[in-house]
Design a protein around this motif. Structure first.
Motif, short mmCIF file in Angstrom:
data_model
loop_
_atom_site.label_atom_id
_atom_site.label_comp_id
_atom_site.label_asym_id
_atom_site.label_seq_id
_atom_site.Cartn_x
_atom_site.Cartn_y
_atom_site.Cartn_z
N VAL A 142 0.84 -1.20 0.00
CA VAL A 142 0.00 0.00 0.00
C VAL A 142 0.88 1.25 0.00
O VAL A 142 0.61 2.21 -0.74
N PHE A 143 1.93 1.25 0.82
CA PHE A 143 2.87 2.37 0.81
C PHE A 143 3.43 2.58 -0.60
O PHE A 143 3.46 3.70 -1.11
N ASN A 144 3.90 1.48 -1.20
CA ASN A 144 4.52 1.57 -2.53
C ASN A 144 3.52 2.06 -3.57
O ASN A 144 3.86 2.90 -4.43
N THR A 145 2.29 1.55 -3.51
CA THR A 145 1.28 1.92 -4.50
C THR A 145 0.91 3.39 -4.39
O THR A 145 0.79 4.10 -5.40
N LEU A 146 0.73 3.86 -3.16
CA LEU A 146 0.43 5.28 -2.96
C LEU A 146 1.56 6.15 -3.50
O LEU A 146 1.32 7.15 -4.18
N ALA A 147 2.79 5.74 -3.20
CA ALA A 147 3.94 6.51 -3.67
C ALA A 147 3.99 6.54 -5.19
O ALA A 147 4.29 7.57 -5.80
N GLN A 148 3.68 5.41 -5.82
CA GLN A 148 3.67 5.35 -7.29
C GLN A 148 2.59 6.26 -7.86
O GLN A 148 2.80 6.92 -8.90
N GLN A 149 1.44 6.31 -7.20
CA GLN A 149 0.35 7.18 -7.66
C GLN A 149 0.77 8.65 -7.57
O GLN A 149 0.51 9.45 -8.48
N PHE A 150 1.41 9.01 -6.47
CA PHE A 150 1.86 10.39 -6.30
C PHE A 150 2.93 10.74 -7.33
O PHE A 150 2.95 11.85 -7.88
N THR A 151 3.84 9.81 -7.58
CA THR A 151 4.88 10.03 -8.58
C THR A 151 4.27 10.18 -9.97
O THR A 151 4.70 11.01 -10.78
N SER A 152 3.24 9.37 -10.23
CA SER A 152 2.55 9.46 -11.53
C SER A 152 1.91 10.83 -11.69
O SER A 152 1.96 11.43 -12.78
N GLN A 153 1.31 11.35 -10.62
CA GLN A 153 0.70 12.68 -10.73
C GLN A 153 1.77 13.75 -10.92
O GLN A 153 1.56 14.74 -11.64
N GLN A 154 2.93 13.57 -10.31
CA GLN A 154 4.03 14.50 -10.55
C GLN A 154 4.36 14.55 -12.05
O GLN A 154 4.53 15.63 -12.64
N SER A 155 4.44 13.37 -12.68
CA SER A 155 4.75 13.31 -14.11
C SER A 155 3.65 13.99 -14.93
O SER A 155 3.93 14.71 -15.91
N GLN A 156 2.40 13.75 -14.54
CA GLN A 156 1.28 14.36 -15.26
C GLN A 156 1.30 15.88 -15.13
O GLN A 156 1.06 16.59 -16.11
N VAL A 157 1.60 16.36 -13.94
CA VAL A 157 1.66 17.81 -13.73
C VAL A 157 2.78 18.42 -14.57
O VAL A 157 2.62 19.46 -15.21
N ASN A 158 3.95 17.75 -14.58
CA ASN A 158 5.06 18.25 -15.39
C ASN A 158 4.68 18.31 -16.87
O ASN A 158 5.02 19.27 -17.57
N SER A 159 3.97 17.29 -17.32
CA SER A 159 3.54 17.26 -18.72
C SER A 159 2.54 18.38 -19.00
O SER A 159 2.62 19.06 -20.04
N GLN A 160 1.61 18.60 -18.08
CA GLN A 160 0.61 19.65 -18.26
C GLN A 160 1.25 21.04 -18.26
O GLN A 160 0.80 21.94 -18.97
N ILE A 161 2.30 21.20 -17.48
CA ILE A 161 3.01 22.49 -17.47
C ILE A 161 3.57 22.78 -18.86
O ILE A 161 3.42 23.89 -19.39
N GLY A 162 4.19 21.78 -19.48
CA GLY A 162 4.73 21.95 -20.82
C GLY A 162 3.64 22.25 -21.84
O GLY A 162 3.80 23.15 -22.69
N THR A 163 2.53 21.54 -21.75
CA THR A 163 1.42 21.77 -22.68
C THR A 163 0.83 23.16 -22.52
O THR A 163 0.51 23.84 -23.50
N THR A 164 0.69 23.60 -21.27
CA THR A 164 0.11 24.92 -21.01
C THR A 164 1.03 26.03 -21.52
O THR A 164 0.56 27.03 -22.07
N VAL A 165 2.33 25.87 -21.34
CA VAL A 165 3.27 26.86 -21.85
C VAL A 165 3.18 26.95 -23.37
O VAL A 165 3.21 28.05 -23.94
N ASP A 166 3.03 25.83 -24.04
CA ASP A 166 2.86 25.84 -25.50
C ASP A 166 1.59 26.61 -25.89
O ASP A 166 1.59 27.39 -26.85
N SER A 167 0.51 26.41 -25.14
CA SER A 167 -0.75 27.11 -25.42
C SER A 167 -0.58 28.61 -25.20
O SER A 167 -1.10 29.44 -25.97
#
Length: 624
Positions: A142-167
Motif C-alpha cells: 500500500v505504501f509503494n502503490t500510494l507513492a507510485q500514484q503520487f509520482t505518476s501525478q508528478q509526471s502528469q503535472v510536469n507534462s501539463q506544465i509543458g502543454t500549457t506553456v505551448d498554449s
C-alpha cells in the motif's frame, strides 16, 4: 430640390447603416466575445441662406463597440482566478481519489501492528508469525502503490506544465498578429479585430495571470504575473520549459533569457499547476515518506532490542532508501554529499538546499528558510535529524538539494522473509543472587543501544555498599561504578536498569541474554505498542497519527479547493454579467431599434420621393 434630395439620401444611408449594425448585433447575439455595436451619427454642417440656415442632413461618423476597459479587465482577472481554481480543484480531487484507489493504509497499519499482539498471545504458533509477515507485506504494498500514484501525478503535472506553456505561446502569437492588423488599420479599426483580440487575451488569462497596457498606436502589451513581457506591439515573446537545476524530472518555466521564473508565476491553469506541485504534492509525498521512515526505523530498532526464535538479536524487518541528494547542474567543484537520517524524532517534511558560499556551508529549506547546522568532530554536519557527510572540494556557489523522505514510501521494502526472525522476546533478563539480603530488585532490563557490540554479554551488577555500585563483565573488568541512591538508573553495555528498594552490602544481580526466549513475548508487545508511541515531531506523533494527519490534510486541501472554486465561479459570473450589461446584445432593445431604424429608412425614402415629385411638378410647370 437637390438639398432636400441630399438630406433624404443622407438619412437613408444613416438608416441603412444602422439597420445593418442592428442586424449584425442580432446575428451575433450568441457569439462569444462579441461586443454590441452602435452607430454614431452627427448633424451635417448647415447651409447659410441669408437670414437663416438650413440643415444639410446627417453624417455617420463611426460604428462603435459598446465597451468598458475596466469591466473587460475585470473579466480577464476573474477568468484567471476561476481557471486556476478549476485546475486546482481537479488536481486535489484526483489526489483524494488516489487514497481510496491505492488501498486503505490505515487498515493495513492496524493489521500490521495488531499482528504483533497475535504473536505475543500465541508465542509458539508458527502461523501467527507468518501472518504477521503477510500483513507487513500488504502494508508495504500500500505504501509503494500510494507513492507510485503520487509520482505518476508528478509526471502528469510536469507534462501539463509543458502543454500549457505551448498554449500560452500560441495565444500570445495570435495577439501579436492582431496587434499588427489593428495598427495597420489606423483610425478605422474593424470592431471584429478588437473583439478577437479581447477574446484572445481572455483565453490567455485562463492559462496565466496577466496584466495589459494599451499603447497609443492601438496595440496592447501583455505581461505575465512575473513581469515578463508576452506581447509588445506586433511581437510575442515565447516562454519555454526546461528541467530543474537539481531534479531533471521536474519541469520549470523559463523566460526568453533562459531564467527560471517558475516561482514568480501565478494565476490561471499554469499558476495552479505550479502552486499545487510545490505546496501540496511535494508535501504529500514527503509526509508519506516520513511515515515510512518512522515505521521502518522504529520497528527495526525495537527488533534489535529483542531475541528471535533462534536466540539471536533481532534483525531489521524493513529497509528504506537513504535521502536523495541532488547536485545542482551548474556545480563547478568536485564536492559530493551523502545524507543520512540519524534522529527520526527531529525529521521534518521539508526539502533542503545545502550551499557553499566560498567559506562555509549553509542550509535552508527549499522555501528559503535558513536552518542552523551543528558541526560534528568528523567534519560532517547535522540538522533536523539529518547528518551530511561531505567529500571532495566545493567551489563558491555550489549547492545540493536534499530530499530526506521523498523516495522513502516508494522504496520501502520488507527484508525479513523468515517468520522465525521476528524478535518477540526481550533480549536481556536479570537474576538476583541467592545470597542477597537487601530489598532491592531490578526488574526489566531496558536496551538503550542495540548496536552496542557487548549488549548480549553477561555482566554483574553488585553493590559493594548500600550506597555504591559497580558493573563488571564476565572477566571481572569494571564497566561502570559510582555512588548509588535508590531509584537511580545504572547503565552499561548498551542497557540500563533502575533498581527499586534498598540493596544491602554485597548484594548482586546477574544481567545476561534471555534464556527463556521461546516463551517470552514482551518485545512483541513493545512492537505492538509502537502503533500509539510517539516517534515523529519530537516524540509526540505516532506513525498511525502521522498518516491520519496526512489524510486530514489532503481532505482539507480538497475541501478548500472546492470552496475556492465556488467563490471564484461566482466572482467570474458577476464580472461577466457586469461586462455584458454594457457590451452584451439585448434582443429586446435590438428589436426596438430595428423598428425605429426601419421607420427612419422609410421616412428618408419618402423625403427622396417627395423631392422627386416636387422636382417633376416644377419641370412640368416650366414646360407647360
Amino acid at each position: 430640390m437637390s438639398n432636400l434630395l441630399s438630406i433624404g439620401a443622407s438619412g437613408l444611408n444613416a438608416a441603412q447603416v444602422a439597420l445593418t449594425t442592428v442586424g449584425n448585433n442580432i446575428s451575433n447575439v450568441n457569439t462569444p466575445g462579441y461586443s454590441r455595436q452602435t452607430v454614431l451619427q452627427t448633424e451635417n454642417m448647415s447651409n447659410s441662406a441669408g437670414r437663416y440656415s438650413i440643415g444639410s442632413g446627417v453624417d455617420v461618423q463611426s460604428v462603435q463597440r459598446a465597451y468598458s476597459d475596466f469591466l473587460t479587465s475585470a473579466v480577464w482577472s476573474s477568468n484567471s482566478g476561476v481557471q486556476r481554481a478549476t485546475t486546482y480543484n481537479n488536481l486535489t480531487t484526483t489526489l483524494n481519489s488516489m487514497l481510496s484507489a491505492s488501498g486503505n493504509l490505515q487498515s493495513a497499519l492496524d493489521g500490521f501492528y495488531g499482528g504483533f499482539d497475535t504473536v505475543a498471545n500465541t508465542p509458539g504458533v508458527a502461523s501467527s508469525r507468518q501472518s504477521l509477515l503477510g500483513s507487513a507485506g500488504s502494508m508495504v504494498t500500500v505504501f509503494n502503490t500510494l507513492a507510485q500514484q503520487f509520482t505518476s501525478q508528478q509526471s502528469q503535472v510536469n507534462s501539463q506544465i509543458g502543454t500549457t506553456v505551448d498554449s500560452i505561446n500560441t495565444v500570445a502569437s495570435s495577439i501579436a498578429d492582431l496587434n499588427a492588423k489593428i495598427h495597420q488599420a489606423g483610425t478605422n479599426v474593424p470592431n471584429d479585430l478588437l473583439d478577437q483580440r479581447d477574446t484572445m487575451i481572455q483565453t490567455l488569462s485562463g492559462y496565466l495571470g496577466v496584466s495589459t497596457y494599451a499603447q497609443a498606436d492601438g496595440t496592447i502589451s501583455v505581461y505575465a504575473s512575473s513581469g515578463q513581457a508576452l506581447v509588445s506591439g506586433d511581437k510575442s515573446f515565447a516562454l519555454s520549459t526546461g528541467t530543474d537545476r537539481y531534479d531533471v524530472s521536474r519541469t520549470v518555466v523559463l523566460d526568453t533569457t533562459g531564467t527560471d521564473i517558475t516561482s514568480k508565476l501565478s494565476g490561471g491553469t499554469l499558476g495552479a499547476l505550479l502552486d499545487y506541485r510545490s505546496s501540496v504534492l511535494d508535501s504529500v509525498q514527503n509526509q508519506l515518506g516520513q511515515a515510512a521512515v518512522a515505521l521502518a526505523t522504529s520497528v527495526n530498532t525495537q527488533q534489535a532490542k529483542g531475541l528471535d526464535l533462534n536466540g539471536k538479536q533481532g534483525g531489521a524487518m524493513f529497509s528504506v532508501p537513504a535521502p536523495n541528494v541532488l547536485a545542482a547542474g551548474n556545480n563547478k567543484g568536485s564536492a559530493s554529499v551523502a545524507a543520512s537520517i540519524t534522529d527520526v524524532s527531529k525529521l521534518t517534511t521539508s526539502d533542503y538546499v545545502l550551499s557553499y558560499d566560498g567559506s562555509n556551508w549553509n542550509l535552508a529549506t527549499t522555501a528559503g528558510q535558513s536552518v542552523p547546522m551543528t558541526s560534528n568532530p568528523d567534519g560532517s554536519y547535522s540538522a533536523d535529524g539529518l547528518t551530511f557527510s561531505l567529500s571532495g572540494t566545493a567551489q563558491k556557489g555550489d549547492s545540493f538539494q536534499i530530499q530526506p523522505t521523498r523516495a522513502a514510501a516508494g522504496g520501502l521494502t520488507l527484508t525479513m522473509t523468515d517468520p522465525n526472525g521476528i524478535a518477540a522476546a526481550t533480549a536481556l533478563t536479570s537474576k538476583a543472587a541467592s545470597a542477597n539480603t537487601g530489598t532491592s530488585s531490578i526488574g526489566a532490563v531496558t536496551v538503550d543501544d542495540p548496536t552496542n557490540a557487548a549488549l548480549l554479554s553477561n555482566a554483574t551488577l553488585s553493590f559493594p555498599t548500600a550506597g555504591s555500585y559497580q558493573v563488571t563483565d564476565s572477566s571481572g573488568n569494571v564497566l561502570s561504578s559510582g555512588s548509588y541512591a535508590p531509584g537511580q538508573t545504572i547503565s552499561a553495555n548498551g542497557w540500563s536498569v533502575t533498581p527499586s528498594g534498598t540493596p544491602a552490602a554485597n548484594d548482586s544481580f546477574a544481567v545476561g541474554i534471555n534464556a527463556n526466549g521461546l516463551n517470552d513475548t514482551s518485545n512483541a508487545l513493545a512492537m505492538a505498542q509502537l502503533a500509539d508511541k510517539g516517534i515523529l515531531n519530537g516524540g509526540k506523533q505516532s506513525v498511525v497519527a502521522a498518516y491520519g494527519s496526512l489524510t486530514t490534510n489532503i481532505g482539507t486541501v480538497g475541501s478548500q479547493a472546492q470552496t475556492n472554486l465556488t467563490t471564484q465561479t461566482s466572482l467570474y459570473n458577476q464580472a461577466v454579467s457586469a461586462q455584458q450589461s454594457v457590451s452584451g446584445v439585448n434582443l429586446d432593445e435590438e428589436a426596438a431599434s430595428l423598428v425605429r431604424y426601419q421607420q427612419a429608412y422609410q421616412a428618408s425614402a419618402q423625403i427622396i420621393s417627395t423631392s422627386q415629385s416636387i422636382f417633376s411638378s416644377l419641370i412640368s410647370a416650366i414646360h407647360g
